[in-house]
Motif scaffolding. Structure first.
Motif, PDB file in Angstrom:
ATOM      1  N   ALA A  92       0.852  -1.188   0.000  1.00 16.69           N
ATOM      2  CA  ALA A  92       0.000   0.000   0.000  1.00 16.69           C
ATOM      3  C   ALA A  92       0.893   1.244   0.000  1.00 16.69           C
ATOM      4  N   LYS A  93       0.464   2.264  -0.730  1.00 16.22           N
ATOM      5  CA  LYS A  93       1.318   3.428  -0.968  1.00 16.22           C
ATOM      6  C   LYS A  93       1.825   4.053   0.331  1.00 16.22           C
ATOM      7  N   GLU A  94       0.935   4.283   1.289  1.00 16.25           N
ATOM      8  CA  GLU A  94       1.334   4.941   2.531  1.00 16.25           C
ATOM      9  C   GLU A  94       2.325   4.083   3.311  1.00 16.25           C
ATOM     10  N   ILE A  95       2.076   2.785   3.344  1.00 15.08           N
ATOM     11  CA  ILE A  95       2.972   1.883   4.081  1.00 15.08           C
ATOM     12  C   ILE A  95       4.329   1.787   3.391  1.00 15.08           C
ATOM     13  N   ALA A  96       4.311   1.720   2.062  1.00 16.55           N
ATOM     14  CA  ALA A  96       5.572   1.655   1.311  1.00 16.55           C
ATOM     15  C   ALA A  96       6.391   2.929   1.512  1.00 16.55           C
ATOM     16  N   THR A  97       5.703   4.070   1.537  1.00 17.09           N
ATOM     17  CA  THR A  97       6.404   5.348   1.760  1.00 17.09           C
ATOM     18  C   THR A  97       7.008   5.391   3.159  1.00 17.09           C
ATOM     19  N   ALA A  98       6.229   4.959   4.153  1.00 13.60           N
ATOM     20  CA  ALA A  98       6.724   4.944   5.532  1.00 13.60           C
ATOM     21  C   ALA A  98       7.923   4.004   5.655  1.00 13.60           C
ATOM     22  N   ARG A  99       7.843   2.854   4.979  1.00 14.43           N
ATOM     23  CA  ARG A  99       8.940   1.883   5.020  1.00 14.43           C
ATOM     24  C   ARG A  99      10.211   2.493   4.416  1.00 14.43           C
ATOM     25  N   GLN A 100      10.078   3.210   3.311  1.00 15.08           N
ATOM     26  CA  GLN A 100      11.239   3.838   2.676  1.00 15.08           C
ATOM     27  C   GLN A 100      11.839   4.928   3.562  1.00 15.08           C
ATOM     28  N   PHE A 101      10.975   5.688   4.236  1.00 11.79           N
ATOM     29  CA  PHE A 101      11.465   6.705   5.167  1.00 11.79           C
ATOM     30  C   PHE A 101      12.263   6.055   6.298  1.00 11.79           C
ATOM     31  N   ALA A 102      11.739   4.947   6.828  1.00 14.79           N
ATOM     32  CA  ALA A 102      12.418   4.256   7.924  1.00 14.79           C
ATOM     33  C   ALA A 102      13.800   3.782   7.484  1.00 14.79           C
ATOM     34  N   MET A 103      13.882   3.234   6.275  1.00 19.82           N
ATOM     35  CA  MET A 103      15.175   2.774   5.757  1.00 19.82           C
ATOM     36  C   MET A 103      16.127   3.948   5.531  1.00 19.82           C
ATOM     37  N   TYR A 104      15.589   5.029   4.987  1.00 17.10           N
ATOM     38  CA  TYR A 104      16.413   6.216   4.702  1.00 17.10           C
ATOM     39  C   TYR A 104      17.016   6.783   5.994  1.00 17.10           C
ATOM     40  N   PHE A 105      16.174   6.991   7.009  1.00 16.00           N
ATOM     41  CA  PHE A 105      16.676   7.591   8.249  1.00 16.00           C
ATOM     42  C   PHE A 105      17.535   6.606   9.047  1.00 16.00           C
ATOM     43  N   ALA A 106      17.271   5.320   8.899  1.00 18.08           N
ATOM     44  CA  ALA A 106      18.131   4.332   9.556  1.00 18.08           C
ATOM     45  C   ALA A 106      19.546   4.422   9.000  1.00 18.08           C
ATOM     46  N   LYS A 107      19.649   4.655   7.692  1.00 16.27           N
ATOM     47  CA  LYS A 107      20.974   4.796   7.074  1.00 16.27           C
ATOM     48  C   LYS A 107      21.617   6.118   7.451  1.00 16.27           C
ATOM     49  N   LEU A 167      21.051   7.984  10.243  1.00 14.85           N
ATOM     50  CA  LEU A 167      21.238   8.243  11.677  1.00 14.85           C
ATOM     51  C   LEU A 167      21.865   7.088  12.447  1.00 14.85           C
ATOM     52  N   THR A 168      22.222   6.016  11.759  1.00 11.37           N
ATOM     53  CA  THR A 168      22.924   4.914  12.427  1.00 11.37           C
ATOM     54  C   THR A 168      24.166   4.548  11.613  1.00 11.37           C
ATOM     55  N   ASP A 169      24.989   3.707  12.178  1.00 12.01           N
ATOM     56  CA  ASP A 169      26.191   3.247  11.478  1.00 12.01           C
ATOM     57  C   ASP A 169      25.987   1.875  10.829  1.00 12.01           C
ATOM     58  N   LEU A 170      24.746   1.435  10.767  1.00 17.83           N
ATOM     59  CA  LEU A 170      24.469   0.091  10.262  1.00 17.83           C
ATOM     60  C   LEU A 170      24.593   0.029   8.737  1.00 17.83           C
ATOM     61  N   PRO A 171      25.067  -1.085   8.212  1.00 13.84           N
ATOM     62  CA  PRO A 171      25.116  -1.273   6.753  1.00 13.84           C
ATOM     63  C   PRO A 171      23.720  -1.545   6.210  1.00 13.84           C
ATOM     64  N   TYR A 172      23.567  -1.463   4.885  1.00 12.86           N
ATOM     65  CA  TYR A 172      22.267  -1.683   4.249  1.00 12.86           C
ATOM     66  C   TYR A 172      21.675  -3.048   4.629  1.00 12.86           C
ATOM     67  N   LYS A 173      22.525  -4.068   4.680  1.00 10.40           N
ATOM     68  CA  LYS A 173      22.038  -5.423   4.936  1.00 10.40           C
ATOM     69  C   LYS A 173      21.347  -5.524   6.292  1.00 10.40           C
ATOM     70  N   ALA A 213      16.348  -5.643   9.749  1.00  6.87           N
ATOM     71  CA  ALA A 213      15.561  -5.073  10.853  1.00  6.87           C
ATOM     72  C   ALA A 213      14.190  -4.591  10.386  1.00  6.87           C
ATOM     73  N   ILE A 214      14.053  -4.292   9.094  1.00  9.59           N
ATOM     74  CA  ILE A 214      12.781  -3.777   8.574  1.00  9.59           C
ATOM     75  C   ILE A 214      12.184  -4.800   7.603  1.00  9.59           C
ATOM     76  N   GLY A 215      11.630  -5.841   8.154  1.00  9.91           N
ATOM     77  CA  GLY A 215      10.908  -6.822   7.351  1.00  9.91           C
ATOM     78  C   GLY A 215      11.768  -7.811   6.610  1.00  9.91           C
ATOM     79  N   ASN A 216      13.036  -7.952   7.032  1.00  5.91           N
ATOM     80  CA  ASN A 216      13.940  -8.927   6.412  1.00  5.91           C
ATOM     81  C   ASN A 216      14.124  -8.681   4.904  1.00  5.91           C
ATOM     82  N   ARG A 217      14.259  -7.385   4.541  1.00  5.70           N
ATOM     83  CA  ARG A 217      14.520  -7.033   3.145  1.00  5.70           C
ATOM     84  C   ARG A 217      16.003  -7.177   2.831  1.00  5.70           C
ATOM     85  N   ASP A 218      16.322  -7.298   1.530  1.00  8.49           N
ATOM     86  CA  ASP A 218      17.735  -7.391   1.159  1.00  8.49           C
ATOM     87  C   ASP A 218      18.342  -5.994   1.014  1.00  8.49           C
TER      88      ASP A 218
END
Length: 472
Positions: A402-417, A419-425, A430-435
């Motif tokens: 769903a558009k709103e959920i997909a947008t929120a998910r992308q925001f979470a990934m963007y800010f995780a990258k 504001l944290t030192d974690l790699p993409y993997k 942490a966010i739905g076991n995505r690659d």
């Protein structure tokens, strides 16, 4: 029109044509209309106050020579400016609420003649405060691998201001890296070598305030004219012009005048020109036409030299082992490095105790701990993003597209990258076991949207504030 007036002006135009390129002639001289000649004074009509200002700033000497050939050594020139009474009252763009927009700066009334530009008071004869810090000199600027290119270019500029390949000269880097020191050091060096040069240092915010006041007081033309009369202009933190449309347009005119007159422009910024947001592309293009250098955090050896130079200049007596410890411990920026040294010595002075390495370690541990940036977890970021969109956290990790959920998910990934030192993997796990490719795509998508979509940018700003707020 008197034929003799037309002939005199045609002869002047022929001389001017032979000394400038065709484009400049067409833009600045072709629209001029000769009106009359009286007592060796030629009066001409120009289409706007801006054209008058530009001619006065850039072509006075050429006009003088052309007129003196026709009217003799006592030749004078007067301008008569056309006023367009039907001008769009919204032509002056300012940021903020349109209801609060300032009216455009009115041009002189019809028939008002501007005094002879050949006798305009020379700013060089007026005492002008350059606003330079005398302590910011080339001698006090410690060179290292982090700033070597900038330092060498600065020395070249100071020896030939305006007549070098580095114009404009932009210095960028994070806060506290020495950008302002280097920029002002150039100004101080130019003043020492060329006392007749008029140098001015001004922060972008101060320039913005001056511009706003000029619009409010109907003195915008005077404001532009003042800056065009300078020889060297140093603007600090130009990223502050973002979103200030009227200020950008005015600075663009000043910049062009400087560039075409061979005057030196020095700029500082906290980010690369290509990453600047909210600035007009034509202004960014001008910024990139000269030399852009980055100043970064100095290595250990340079940090130690900075501390030694600071201690020596301020008459401080401090042991080598303490200086080494500070250089090893404080790695954020030069400002914090010098601040740590001053804090230790202040403690020693006020407590009337000798500063030892153990005391320095104890005090410095508290200082550096307090100054460390706050760390965020992916869980905290997910909670804040879901709170903004009003969705449950488990939904974010689901397979819903769903558009709103997909947008929120992308925001979470963007800010995780961001504001944290974690790699993409790890972020993907942490966010739905995505690659990792999904996270990479999300980060690029959000970054592009922030750059091109104002509403999306505002939403990103709100989410980031929510993440960083104490309540999360």
């Amino acid at each position: 029109m008197d034929n003799s007036v037309r002939q005199i002006w045609d002869n002047c135009l022929q001389f001017i044509k032979n000394n400038i390129n065709a484009t400049s002639y067409r833009i600045w001289f072709a629209p001029i209309v000769p009106l009359k000649v009286e007592d060796c004074t030629l009066t001409v009509q120009v289409p706007s106050a801006y054209v008058y200002e530009y001619l006065e700033s850039n072509y006075v000497e050429l006009l003088r020579r052309a007129l003196q050939q026709e009217l003799g050594a006592n030749a004078k020139l007067r301008y008569n400016i056309i006023v367009d009474k039907c001008a769009d009252k919204g032509s002056l763009s300012v940021s903020g609420n349109r209801n609060n927009a300032l009216p455009p700066n009115p041009a002189p009334q019809p028939g008002h003649e501007i005094p002879n530009p050949f006798s305009t008071p020379d700013i060089k004869k007026v005492s002008l405060d350059s606003r330079l810090n005398p302590n910011y000199t080339m001698e006090n600027f410690v060179e290292g691998e982090c700033n070597k290119l900038g330092r060498r270019a600065a020395e070249s500029i100071a020896s030939k201001p305006g007549h070098n390949p580095f114009n404009p000269f932009m210095i960028f880097g994070n806060s506290g890296m020495g950008k302002t020191h280097l920029a002002q050091a150039i100004g101080n060096s130019i003043k020492e070598k060329f006392p007749d040069k008029v140098v001015l240092y001004v922060e972008a915010n101060r320039f913005q305030t001056q511009y706003t006041d000029a619009c409010r007081n109907n003195t915008r033309n005077d404001f532009v004219h003042f800056y065009q009369m300078l020889d060297v202009l140093i603007i600090d933190d130009v990223q502050e012009f973002a979103g200030k449309v009227g200020t950008q347009d005015t600075f663009f005119a000043i910049f062009n005048s400087f560039y075409m007159s061979g005057k030196q422009i020095i700029l500082t910024c906290d980010t690369k020109p290509v990453e600047l947001k909210g600035l007009n592309e034509r202004l960014l293009t001008r910024f990139r036409c000269g030399l852009t250098v980055e100043v970064t955090m100095p290595d250990y050896a340079t940090r130690l030299n900075i501390l030694k130079r600071k201690a020596y200049n301020d008459g401080m007596v401090i042991s080598e082992d303490i200086l080494q410890y500070i250089a090893e411990t404080v790695v954020s920026n030069v400002r914090d490095l010098e601040g740590a040294l001053i804090s230790l010595l202040a403690h020693s002075t006020f407590s009337r105790t000798e500063l030892t390495l153990d005391i320095a370690k104890n005090l410095l541990g508290k200082i550096t701990k307090d100054s460390e940036p706050e760390k965020y977890t992916v869980e905290h970021i997910i909670k804040a993003v879901c709170g903004h969109f009003g969705i449950k956290e488990q939904v974010l990790s689901s397979k819903s597209r769903a558009k709103e959920i997909a947008t929120a998910r992308q925001f979470a990934m963007y800010f995780a990258k961001q504001l944290t030192d974690l790699p993409y993997k790890q972020i993907g796990i942490a966010i739905g076991n995505r690659d990792h490719s999904t996270v990479l795509y999300a980060c690029k998508t959000v970054a592009k949207q922030i750059e091109t979509d104002d509403k999306f940018r505002d939403m990103a700003f709100e989410i980031e504030n929510k993440i960083k707020s104490p309540q999360g």
